[in-house]
Scaffold this motif. Structure first.
Motif, PDB file in Angstrom:
ATOM      1  N   SER A 152      21.485   0.800  31.494  1.00  0.00           N
ATOM      2  CA  SER A 152      21.973   2.114  31.899  1.00  0.00           C
ATOM      3  C   SER A 152      23.239   1.924  32.711  1.00  0.00           C
ATOM      4  O   SER A 152      23.265   1.124  33.654  1.00  0.00           O
ATOM      5  N   TYR A 153      24.288   2.658  32.341  1.00  0.00           N
ATOM      6  CA  TYR A 153      25.582   2.486  32.987  1.00  0.00           C
ATOM      7  C   TYR A 153      26.205   3.831  33.346  1.00  0.00           C
ATOM      8  O   TYR A 153      26.112   4.796  32.582  1.00  0.00           O
ATOM      9  N   THR A 154      26.869   3.846  34.497  1.00  0.00           N
ATOM     10  CA  THR A 154      27.733   4.956  34.864  1.00  0.00           C
ATOM     11  C   THR A 154      29.163   4.455  34.771  1.00  0.00           C
ATOM     12  O   THR A 154      29.529   3.468  35.419  1.00  0.00           O
ATOM     13  N   VAL A 155      29.956   5.097  33.936  1.00  0.00           N
ATOM     14  CA  VAL A 155      31.355   4.720  33.765  1.00  0.00           C
ATOM     15  C   VAL A 155      32.203   5.719  34.542  1.00  0.00           C
ATOM     16  O   VAL A 155      32.265   6.902  34.190  1.00  0.00           O
ATOM     17  N   VAL A 156      32.817   5.245  35.605  1.00  0.00           N
ATOM     18  CA  VAL A 156      33.659   6.104  36.436  1.00  0.00           C
ATOM     19  C   VAL A 156      35.097   5.930  35.980  1.00  0.00           C
ATOM     20  O   VAL A 156      35.713   4.883  36.184  1.00  0.00           O
ATOM     21  N   GLY A 157      35.629   6.965  35.348  1.00  0.00           N
ATOM     22  CA  GLY A 157      36.948   6.896  34.736  1.00  0.00           C
ATOM     23  C   GLY A 157      36.797   6.713  33.240  1.00  0.00           C
ATOM     24  O   GLY A 157      36.614   5.594  32.770  1.00  0.00           O
ATOM     25  N   GLY A 158      36.850   7.803  32.490  1.00  0.00           N
ATOM     26  CA  GLY A 158      36.577   7.740  31.056  1.00  0.00           C
ATOM     27  C   GLY A 158      37.809   7.730  30.189  1.00  0.00           C
ATOM     28  O   GLY A 158      37.786   8.268  29.080  1.00  0.00           O
ATOM     29  N   GLY A 159      38.884   7.123  30.666  1.00  0.00           N
ATOM     30  CA  GLY A 159      40.124   7.067  29.899  1.00  0.00           C
ATOM     31  C   GLY A 159      40.122   5.967  28.859  1.00  0.00           C
ATOM     32  O   GLY A 159      39.102   5.692  28.227  1.00  0.00           O
ATOM     33  N   GLY A 213      23.083   1.884  21.961  1.00  0.00           N
ATOM     34  CA  GLY A 213      21.789   2.346  22.439  1.00  0.00           C
ATOM     35  C   GLY A 213      21.608   2.350  23.936  1.00  0.00           C
ATOM     36  O   GLY A 213      20.514   2.650  24.431  1.00  0.00           O
ATOM     37  N   HIS A 214      22.667   2.037  24.688  1.00  0.00           N
ATOM     38  CA  HIS A 214      22.573   2.056  26.143  1.00  0.00           C
ATOM     39  C   HIS A 214      22.712   3.479  26.668  1.00  0.00           C
ATOM     40  O   HIS A 214      23.406   4.312  26.062  1.00  0.00           O
ATOM     41  N   GLN A 215      22.071   3.740  27.764  1.00  0.00           N
ATOM     42  CA  GLN A 215      22.213   5.044  28.414  1.00  0.00           C
ATOM     43  C   GLN A 215      23.506   5.028  29.214  1.00  0.00           C
ATOM     44  O   GLN A 215      23.684   4.208  30.112  1.00  0.00           O
ATOM     45  N   VAL A 216      24.407   5.941  28.886  1.00  0.00           N
ATOM     46  CA  VAL A 216      25.742   5.942  29.487  1.00  0.00           C
ATOM     47  C   VAL A 216      26.089   7.334  29.992  1.00  0.00           C
ATOM     48  O   VAL A 216      25.860   8.326  29.304  1.00  0.00           O
ATOM     49  N   GLN A 217      26.619   7.373  31.191  1.00  0.00           N
ATOM     50  CA  GLN A 217      27.164   8.618  31.717  1.00  0.00           C
ATOM     51  C   GLN A 217      28.593   8.379  32.169  1.00  0.00           C
ATOM     52  O   GLN A 217      28.869   7.437  32.909  1.00  0.00           O
ATOM     53  N   VAL A 218      29.506   9.223  31.702  1.00  0.00           N
ATOM     54  CA  VAL A 218      30.907   9.156  32.098  1.00  0.00           C
ATOM     55  C   VAL A 218      31.149  10.146  33.227  1.00  0.00           C
ATOM     56  O   VAL A 218      30.752  11.314  33.137  1.00  0.00           O
ATOM     57  N   VAL A 219      31.793   9.675  34.281  1.00  0.00           N
ATOM     58  CA  VAL A 219      32.199  10.546  35.382  1.00  0.00           C
ATOM     59  C   VAL A 219      33.721  10.543  35.423  1.00  0.00           C
ATOM     60  O   VAL A 219      34.336   9.478  35.543  1.00  0.00           O
ATOM     61  N   ASP A 220      34.320  11.716  35.303  1.00  0.00           N
ATOM     62  CA  ASP A 220      35.778  11.786  35.241  1.00  0.00           C
ATOM     63  C   ASP A 220      36.255  13.054  35.948  1.00  0.00           C
ATOM     64  O   ASP A 220      35.579  14.091  35.914  1.00  0.00           O
TER      65      ASP A 220
END
Length: 342
Positions: free
Chosen positions: A4-11, A25-32
């Motif tokens: 599970s990953y939080t990606v801060v900056g989805g550019g 198949g990973h759980q991903v959330q983008v924060v932008d």
């Protein structure tokens, strides 16, 4: 087992990695902070556009900073270098005790991250991929490049190995005990890319037209790396040892020709720095990338007239200076006057 990953900056960088992690198949959330980008991802997923124009999309969660979860585990930080401190301070109170922040950025951002979240929760990384955020929710992908991950203390830990395994969903990610060597090599090429933003020509044309400028800029960066005992690493088609001050001239020229030939095979012909200036009309991350380089250089008594001149010109370009070949002539002369010509 999926992570599970939080990606801060989805550019360009963060979005590309988020896309491939989610597809695997990973759980991903983008924060932008770009509301239009977040809305587009929510509406139709994150889209990757290939060089042939074909598009693939993957559904994933996206939100602004105000909507993000209260607790974050594994964080991939992919904001521009000048946004590192503010992003790291935003992450710090939300980061779980066993969480970490991996810096998938350009420049030397790890010290700023460590100051906010702690060195033990900071992971160092180098990434060189060819992508551009071309419209909200859409990233133009140029294919895999290089990605290297390691701990700040030069070790390869279980969390580094796990992160590398997951990032291989994108491309040839590897673990290394010398991430710093890769970061400084990208700085050596990156300052050349920054200079190339002074014109509208493809970067390979700029390098071929001003080889001495390219060599001198790279050598300034490597001189600062050497003063810290950092051994530069090669990546993609960039042969680091060919640009060291003691490299034979014929070796340097051959490596430069090989690098330009490789660049010509890449779909992306201009740098993200050029795009920020010419297309997006926004400040670049160049000062945040090379300010620390000049600071270290000053501490060691190393003159870097070329890097200083590039920084000054980027500032002028951001304020509206026209892009044309005379700019590169001016930079070339600045380095020659500093005595750093090849």
């Amino acid at each position: 087992m999926s992570g599970s990953y939080t990606v801060v900056g989805g550019g360009a960088i963060g979005g590309t990695l988020a896309f491939h992690l989610a597809r695997a198949g990973h759980q991903v959330q983008v924060v932008d902070t770009d509301a239009a980008h977040v809305a587009a991802i929510r509406r139709r997923g994150l889209v990757i556009r290939g060089a042939d124009g074909t598009e693939r999309s993957v559904p994933l969660a996206a939100c602004g900073p105000d909507e993000a979860p209260a607790s974050l585990g594994a964080v991939i930080l992919a904001v521009k270098a000048h946004a590192t401190t503010s992003a790291a301070r935003w992450i710090a109170p939300r980061l779980a005790a066993d969480g970490y922040v991996a810096s998938l950025q350009n420049g030397l951002c790890e010290p700023e991250i460590a100051a906010a979240v702690g060195a033990s929760r900071t992971v160092s990384a180098f990434v060189n991929l060819f992508a551009d955020l071309v419209e909200p929710g859409v990233i133009a992908d140029g294919g895999p490049g290089a990605l290297v991950v390691g701990e700040l203390d030069g070790t390869v830990s279980p969390r580094v190995r796990a992160l590398v395994a997951d990032l291989q969903a994108w491309g040839p990610a590897v673990a290394s005990e010398n991430v710093a060597g890769f970061l400084w090599s990208k700085l050596a090429y990156g300052v050349v890319g920054a200079a190339g933003a002074a014109v509208d020509d493809p970067i390979f044309d700029t390098i071929e037209a001003f080889p001495d400028l390219t060599i001198a800029l790279a050598r300034e960066v490597y001189a600062v790396a050497a003063a810290q005992g950092i051994a530069p690493e090669p990546f993609d088609a960039w042969e680091a040892d060919a640009f060291l001050p003691d490299a034979p001239p014929e070796r340097t020229r051959a490596a430069l020709a090989k690098f330009c030939a490789w660049l010509r095979t890449q779909p992306k012909t201009r740098t993200g720095i050029w795009r920020d200036i010419a297309v997006r009309h926004r400040p670049t991350e160049v000062p945040a990338q090379y300010g620390p380089v000049l600071q270290v250089a000053a501490e060691h008594g190393i003159a870097c007239p070329g890097i200083a001149a590039v920084l000054a010109m980027i500032g002028e370009l951001e304020r509206g200076r026209e892009r044309h070949r005379d700019n590169l002539v001016e930079l070339d002369e600045a380095i020659c006057k500093g005595g750093n010509g090849s």
